[in-house]
Write a protein that holds these residues in place. Structure first.
Motif, PDB file in Angstrom:
ATOM      1  N   GLN A 105      31.270  47.954  31.852  1.00 50.47           N
ATOM      2  CA  GLN A 105      32.057  49.161  32.104  1.00 50.47           C
ATOM      3  C   GLN A 105      33.041  49.469  30.973  1.00 50.47           C
ATOM      4  N   GLY A 106      33.110  48.584  29.976  1.00 47.40           N
ATOM      5  CA  GLY A 106      33.978  48.844  28.840  1.00 47.40           C
ATOM      6  C   GLY A 106      35.141  47.889  28.668  1.00 47.40           C
ATOM      7  N   LEU A 107      35.260  46.877  29.541  1.00 45.98           N
ATOM      8  CA  LEU A 107      36.339  45.892  29.402  1.00 45.98           C
ATOM      9  C   LEU A 107      35.824  44.751  28.525  1.00 45.98           C
ATOM     10  N   TYR A 108      35.935  44.946  27.211  1.00 46.13           N
ATOM     11  CA  TYR A 108      35.279  44.042  26.273  1.00 46.13           C
ATOM     12  C   TYR A 108      36.099  42.806  25.937  1.00 46.13           C
ATOM     13  N   ARG A 109      37.403  42.843  26.202  1.00 46.98           N
ATOM     14  CA  ARG A 109      38.261  41.726  25.784  1.00 46.98           C
ATOM     15  C   ARG A 109      39.067  41.204  26.973  1.00 46.98           C
ATOM     16  N   GLY A 110      39.463  39.936  26.857  1.00 42.60           N
ATOM     17  CA  GLY A 110      40.353  39.344  27.843  1.00 42.60           C
ATOM     18  C   GLY A 110      39.642  38.871  29.096  1.00 42.60           C
ATOM     19  N   GLN A 111      40.291  37.950  29.797  1.00 42.10           N
ATOM     20  CA  GLN A 111      39.815  37.501  31.104  1.00 42.10           C
ATOM     21  C   GLN A 111      40.179  38.542  32.156  1.00 42.10           C
ATOM     22  N   LEU A 112      39.406  38.601  33.220  1.00 45.48           N
ATOM     23  CA  LEU A 112      39.732  39.517  34.305  1.00 45.48           C
ATOM     24  C   LEU A 112      41.027  39.077  34.978  1.00 45.48           C
ATOM     25  N   SER A 113      41.877  40.033  35.277  1.00 45.57           N
ATOM     26  CA  SER A 113      43.087  39.713  36.031  1.00 45.57           C
ATOM     27  C   SER A 113      42.735  39.552  37.499  1.00 45.57           C
ATOM     28  N   THR A 114      43.642  38.904  38.235  1.00 49.43           N
ATOM     29  CA  THR A 114      43.460  38.785  39.680  1.00 49.43           C
ATOM     30  C   THR A 114      43.381  40.163  40.315  1.00 49.43           C
ATOM     31  N   GLY A 115      44.193  41.101  39.807  1.00 45.95           N
ATOM     32  CA  GLY A 115      44.231  42.434  40.380  1.00 45.95           C
ATOM     33  C   GLY A 115      42.893  43.139  40.343  1.00 45.95           C
ATOM     34  N   ILE A 116      42.258  43.217  39.176  1.00 42.56           N
ATOM     35  CA  ILE A 116      40.993  43.940  39.081  1.00 42.56           C
ATOM     36  C   ILE A 116      39.886  43.185  39.812  1.00 42.56           C
ATOM     37  N   SER A 117      40.004  41.863  39.917  1.00 39.14           N
ATOM     38  CA  SER A 117      39.036  41.092  40.697  1.00 39.14           C
ATOM     39  C   SER A 117      39.117  41.457  42.169  1.00 39.14           C
ATOM     40  N   MET A 118      40.341  41.603  42.684  1.00 38.72           N
ATOM     41  CA  MET A 118      40.518  41.953  44.084  1.00 38.72           C
ATOM     42  C   MET A 118      40.163  43.418  44.353  1.00 38.72           C
ATOM     43  N   VAL A 119      40.384  44.282  43.384  1.00 38.34           N
ATOM     44  CA  VAL A 119      39.939  45.666  43.512  1.00 38.34           C
ATOM     45  C   VAL A 119      38.417  45.702  43.640  1.00 38.34           C
ATOM     46  N   SER A 120      37.738  44.886  42.846  1.00 41.91           N
ATOM     47  CA  SER A 120      36.277  44.817  42.902  1.00 41.91           C
ATOM     48  C   SER A 120      35.806  44.386  44.276  1.00 41.91           C
ATOM     49  N   LEU A 121      36.443  43.363  44.820  1.00 40.59           N
ATOM     50  CA  LEU A 121      36.070  42.896  46.154  1.00 40.59           C
ATOM     51  C   LEU A 121      36.322  43.979  47.189  1.00 40.59           C
ATOM     52  N   ALA A 122      37.456  44.648  47.084  1.00 42.29           N
ATOM     53  CA  ALA A 122      37.801  45.698  48.040  1.00 42.29           C
ATOM     54  C   ALA A 122      36.798  46.842  48.004  1.00 42.29           C
ATOM     55  N   LEU A 123      36.274  47.170  46.839  1.00 38.19           N
ATOM     56  CA  LEU A 123      35.315  48.264  46.729  1.00 38.19           C
ATOM     57  C   LEU A 123      33.999  47.944  47.433  1.00 38.19           C
ATOM     58  N   GLU A 124      33.695  46.655  47.581  1.00 34.15           N
ATOM     59  CA  GLU A 124      32.528  46.266  48.377  1.00 34.15           C
ATOM     60  C   GLU A 124      32.855  46.212  49.862  1.00 34.15           C
ATOM     61  N   LEU A 125      34.107  45.874  50.183  1.00 35.45           N
ATOM     62  CA  LEU A 125      34.491  45.665  51.580  1.00 35.45           C
ATOM     63  C   LEU A 125      34.870  46.944  52.306  1.00 35.45           C
ATOM     64  N   CYS A 126      35.328  47.956  51.581  1.00 36.98           N
ATOM     65  CA  CYS A 126      36.061  49.051  52.213  1.00 36.98           C
ATOM     66  C   CYS A 126      35.500  50.414  51.816  1.00 36.98           C
ATOM     67  N   ASN A 127      35.569  51.342  52.767  1.00 39.56           N
ATOM     68  CA  ASN A 127      35.129  52.709  52.513  1.00 39.56           C
ATOM     69  C   ASN A 127      36.149  53.500  51.700  1.00 39.56           C
ATOM     70  N   ASN A 128      37.421  53.174  51.856  1.00 44.08           N
ATOM     71  CA  ASN A 128      38.487  53.867  51.134  1.00 44.08           C
ATOM     72  C   ASN A 128      39.461  52.824  50.588  1.00 44.08           C
TER      73      ASN A 128
END
Length: 376
Positions: free
Chosen positions: A268-291
């Motif tokens: 998606q374009g995040l070429y550098r750095g480790q994933l933060s906890t925040g974006i990891s949890m956003v990813s999980l939420a997008l699978e779990l939740c409609n909104n």
């Protein structure tokens, strides 16, 4: 005569060796020990807070977009969710379970090239099944810890979500309730928190258990298998919770899921750095939740509307010792998803009823201050 000459030459050689050794020591000291010299900066690492290349452009873009009405784009949301789910399978693989990690299998650590064989004893503390299998929620709030939440009055809006995710054991009491809410269904914890704040749970453990009371019976997500040093302290957390009969439910983040997330966001374009906890949890939420609504996701030290200075977290101003996350780049990707109607970022303060207040006048003024830009 010849003897004196040899002695003189020998003396000069010894003196030269001593001076060379002293010079080498001074050079080493200046490069490695001198406390007044700043540590060498790694190249191509984006600063998570404060000045950074392109930050002003991102801030202006965010302000401009937030002057417009947000609307969910169902097709964009479904497409992104489908791609994320097919690549990462968060509902089944985000948590280590007895189903996806059987006895005899090997857990591959994220941070180092080492593995850990799953013994019957280790297997016995894994969740029997994923807490997310065959479950979805209509509304979810992912709460970051950014200073933008200070005095935001967004507590009611956050607590109105059906499922609330928080990052790294943030305080939700002592006056913070009005601004960040109290409801917690999942909270993450970086193992460094246990080491820094609770003596790695080697001595007194009760203060840690008391701290967990504010999260009720939520899931406590532990990244126990990122590095080998994280495993012993995470296992002590698990045993402490059981010994004190705490209602919180510890589970382990699956490093395989984390690796799949990293590959997905690289695409998606995040070429550098480790994933933060925040974006990891956003990813999980997008699978779990409609909104999905995001609060506290703002990586800059200036408020986008009032332009006042912000602390790094809503509860302190502690700066990270090591820069491992490309926070402004992560934010820009989340901003794109916001503009596409996939999720909703909240950058303004909230009214008592929970709706967000966007100060359009301040937004327009901030765009006109190019001659005297605020510190970012």
């Amino acid at each position: 005569m010849r003897g004196q000459l040899l002695k003189s030459r020998l003396s000069l050689i010894i003196t030269g060796l001593c001076l060379g050794s002293l010079l080498t020591s001074l050079i080493w000291y200046n490069n490695n020990v001198d406390p007044h010299r700043p540590p060498p900066q790694k190249k191509n690492v984006t600063q998570p807070f404060g000045p950074c290349e392109g930050c002003r452009k991102i801030i202006d873009k965010a302000v401009q977009r937030y002057s417009q009405t947000w609307k969910k784009q169902e097709d964009n949301y479904q497409n992104f969710r489908s791609n994320l789910s097919s690549e990462c399978h968060g509902l089944d693989n985000a948590i280590i379970t007895q189903t996806n990690t059987p006895v005899g299998s090997r857990i591959v650590f994220n941070g180092i090239r080492k593995t850990l064989k799953v013994t019957p004893k280790l297997f016995s503390i894994f969740a029997k099944e994923s807490p997310f299998s065959n479950k979805t929620w209509d509304t979810c709030a992912v709460v970051g810890s950014g200073g933008i939440l200070t005095n935001s009055s967004c507590g009611n809006a956050i607590d109105s979500a059906q499922f609330v995710i928080r990052c790294n054991l943030p305080p939700v009491d002592n006056g913070y309730e009005k601004h960040v809410g109290v409801k917690t269904d999942l909270v993450t914890a970086n193992p460094s928190i246990f080491t820094q704040n609770y003596g790695a749970l080697i001595g007194q453990r009760r203060p840690f258990v008391e701290r967990l009371r504010t999260y009720g019976n939520s899931l406590l997500l532990l990244p126990a298998f990122s590095y080998t040093l994280d495993t012993p302290v995470s296992l002590r957390v698990f045993s402490t919770i059981k010994d004190f009969h705490s209602p919180i439910r510890p589970v382990f983040l699956n490093p395989e899921y984390f690796r799949s997330l990293l590959l997905f966001w690289r695409s998606q374009g995040l070429y550098r750095g480790q994933l933060s906890t925040g974006i990891s949890m956003v990813s999980l939420a997008l699978e779990l939740c409609n909104n999905v609504d995001l609060y506290g996701f703002w990586p800059f030290s200036t408020h986008p509307y009032s332009l006042h200075n912000l602390t790094s977290h809503y509860y302190d101003n502690r700066q990270p010792k090591f820069i491992v996350h490309a926070m402004p780049t992560e934010f820009e990707l989340l901003l794109q998803l916001h503009s596409q109607g996939v999720l909703r970022l909240h950058l303004g303060d909230c009214q008592p009823g929970g709706t967000e207040v966007i100060d359009k006048a301040n937004a327009q003024n901030s765009e006109k201050q190019e001659d005297n830009p605020p510190k970012i």
